[in-house]
Design a protein around this motif. Sequence first.
Motif, PDB file in Angstrom:
ATOM      1  N   ARG A  61      -2.724  -3.483  -5.911  1.00 13.57           N
ATOM      2  CA  ARG A  61      -1.864  -3.481  -4.720  1.00 13.57           C
ATOM      3  C   ARG A  61      -1.800  -2.065  -4.136  1.00 13.57           C
ATOM      4  O   ARG A  61      -1.795  -1.073  -4.851  1.00 13.57           O
ATOM      5  CB  ARG A  61      -0.464  -3.962  -5.082  1.00 13.57           C
ATOM      6  CG  ARG A  61      -0.451  -5.361  -5.712  1.00 13.57           C
ATOM      7  CD  ARG A  61       0.951  -5.828  -5.974  1.00 13.57           C
ATOM      8  NE  ARG A  61       1.649  -6.127  -4.726  1.00 13.57           N
ATOM      9  CZ  ARG A  61       2.959  -6.408  -4.681  1.00 13.57           C
ATOM     10  NH1 ARG A  61       3.684  -6.371  -5.794  1.00 13.57           N
ATOM     11  NH2 ARG A  61       3.528  -6.686  -3.524  1.00 13.57           N
ATOM     12  N   ASP A  83       0.467   1.213   1.171  1.00 11.21           N
ATOM     13  CA  ASP A  83       0.508   1.012   2.617  1.00 11.21           C
ATOM     14  C   ASP A  83       0.760  -0.448   2.984  1.00 11.21           C
ATOM     15  O   ASP A  83       1.548  -0.754   3.889  1.00 11.21           O
ATOM     16  CB  ASP A  83      -0.816   1.463   3.246  1.00 11.21           C
ATOM     17  CG  ASP A  83      -0.847   2.966   3.493  1.00 11.21           C
ATOM     18  OD1 ASP A  83       0.125   3.643   3.109  1.00 11.21           O
ATOM     19  OD2 ASP A  83      -1.832   3.459   4.061  1.00 11.21           O
ATOM     20  N   SER A  84       0.060  -1.351   2.296  1.00 13.42           N
ATOM     21  CA  SER A  84       0.194  -2.774   2.636  1.00 13.42           C
ATOM     22  C   SER A  84       1.578  -3.305   2.269  1.00 13.42           C
ATOM     23  O   SER A  84       2.127  -4.160   2.976  1.00 13.42           O
ATOM     24  CB  SER A  84      -0.886  -3.593   1.913  1.00 13.42           C
ATOM     25  OG  SER A  84      -0.740  -3.490   0.505  1.00 13.42           O
ATOM     26  N   THR A  95       3.926  -2.043   4.938  1.00 13.03           N
ATOM     27  CA  THR A  95       3.659  -2.790   6.170  1.00 13.03           C
ATOM     28  C   THR A  95       4.292  -4.175   6.107  1.00 13.03           C
ATOM     29  O   THR A  95       4.907  -4.650   7.079  1.00 13.03           O
ATOM     30  CB  THR A  95       2.143  -2.907   6.411  1.00 13.03           C
ATOM     31  OG1 THR A  95       1.577  -1.601   6.509  1.00 13.03           O
ATOM     32  CG2 THR A  95       1.854  -3.684   7.684  1.00 13.03           C
ATOM     33  N   HIS A  96       4.156  -4.845   4.961  1.00 10.11           N
ATOM     34  CA  HIS A  96       4.734  -6.183   4.805  1.00 10.11           C
ATOM     35  C   HIS A  96       6.251  -6.140   4.938  1.00 10.11           C
ATOM     36  O   HIS A  96       6.853  -6.993   5.613  1.00 10.11           O
ATOM     37  CB  HIS A  96       4.336  -6.752   3.444  1.00 10.11           C
ATOM     38  CG  HIS A  96       4.982  -8.074   3.145  1.00 10.11           C
ATOM     39  ND1 HIS A  96       4.610  -9.236   3.778  1.00 10.11           N
ATOM     40  CD2 HIS A  96       6.004  -8.395   2.303  1.00 10.11           C
ATOM     41  CE1 HIS A  96       5.352 -10.227   3.331  1.00 10.11           C
ATOM     42  NE2 HIS A  96       6.204  -9.745   2.431  1.00 10.11           N
ATOM     43  N   GLY A 134      -1.801   3.580   7.704  1.00 12.21           N
ATOM     44  CA  GLY A 134      -0.563   2.905   7.321  1.00 12.21           C
ATOM     45  C   GLY A 134       0.584   3.283   8.239  1.00 12.21           C
ATOM     46  O   GLY A 134       1.314   2.419   8.738  1.00 12.21           O
TER      47      GLY A 134
END
Length: 419
Positions: free
Chosen positions: A56, A59-60, A63-64, A85
């Motif tokens: 994981r 950044d993601s 963002t989520h 990001g």
Amino acid sequence: MDSLPDALIQSILSNLRNAKDVASCNCVSKKFKDSMTFVTSLYFPRNVFDNLKNGRIPDSIITHMVSSVSRLEELVVYSPFTTIGLASWVWLAGPSLKTLELRMDNLVDLNTGDRRLSKLDSIQGARNLESLRLWGVLMLRALKWDPFRKLRNLEIVGAKMVDSVLVEALRATPELKQLVLLGCEGLRTVSIELLELKGCRLDFYGLGSCSLELKTPKLEDLQVQGCSWIRVRETSCLKYLSISNNTGRIYMVDFGKLVALESLAIRGVQWCWDAINKMLQLATQVKHLYMKIEFTGDFEAFLPFPEIDFVDFFKTHPNLKSFDIHGAMFAALCQKNSLKNVDSSFVIPCLEEVVITVRSPLNVEQKMNTLESLVKFAKNLKKMKIKILQMRSGHSSADDFFEEICRFRFMNHNLISIE
């Protein structure tokens, strides 16, 4: 919690801020998860992603979480992140975002394919920002910023920058009311022109030889560290002023009339006497005065303060309520002829608190005369604190000094304390 109305649960949970707490609430129940969309602030601590598994990416995750909030007003990210990001978060939350605080670490993200894109440039999308705080910033290249018309507070801490880039940044923030630049390195000549600025705190790291010019007609609070030349001509609103230089000399200060000044603090190893004298002449209406300057002298040689007449000093500063003086200024007031102009009508009308730092046991008689005069003529004096700092007690005069100072305290035990 099940018995509470949904709106009340949403109101309670919307006050959560720490990203880890928000993520945990998402796992409790559908009702809790639905309430998380009403969070207005997200804070990602430095080590929040230290134990990520299964590939994981921080950044993601950010963002989520940002995309799941309906109206994010504050975003604080201290954990590492990339340029891409940051750009995605600003794009998602930009219209509603009012406060943005970032630990930048490195402006150029080596993982991005476009080296021309920087984290600073990505901030451009948050057009409605009111407060921007940046930590660990490298500002050596031109900024791609259009004016932030709503930005009122800008703080940059631990920055390497050049003069021209700072000028660009300030030109893009014309409505600033609070400006903080701390631990800034690389600046030589700083010129700040902000018509709405009220509070300014500047700390320049390096040799202490920076020059500063301010054009800020509404300025009320100014703190400057690390400048040798300071010019502030519009000072009709200035109430609080602090000037210090821990590594270099202060050669020149050029201020307008300080008619509103209430508090003045001047610090440093060495100031030119002209600069000290000018500040004392301008600040005649000051109520709180703090002086901790070790030496004067225009060149390499360290010189003591010239003699300062006790009576003239307090007559020209009649509103003084608190006075904190370090060894050099106290020694200048303790010269042999300092008290020659005392007459029966002389009084120090407003002085309530005095803090005196003494480092030398020499000239015991003059020191005691000055201390006794402060007690005698300051009719409203409530507290005198005498700090004895780094004194060489092996000196032949030390015993005499301590004997006299202890006798003085015993005679005025309700006023005087010794540290």
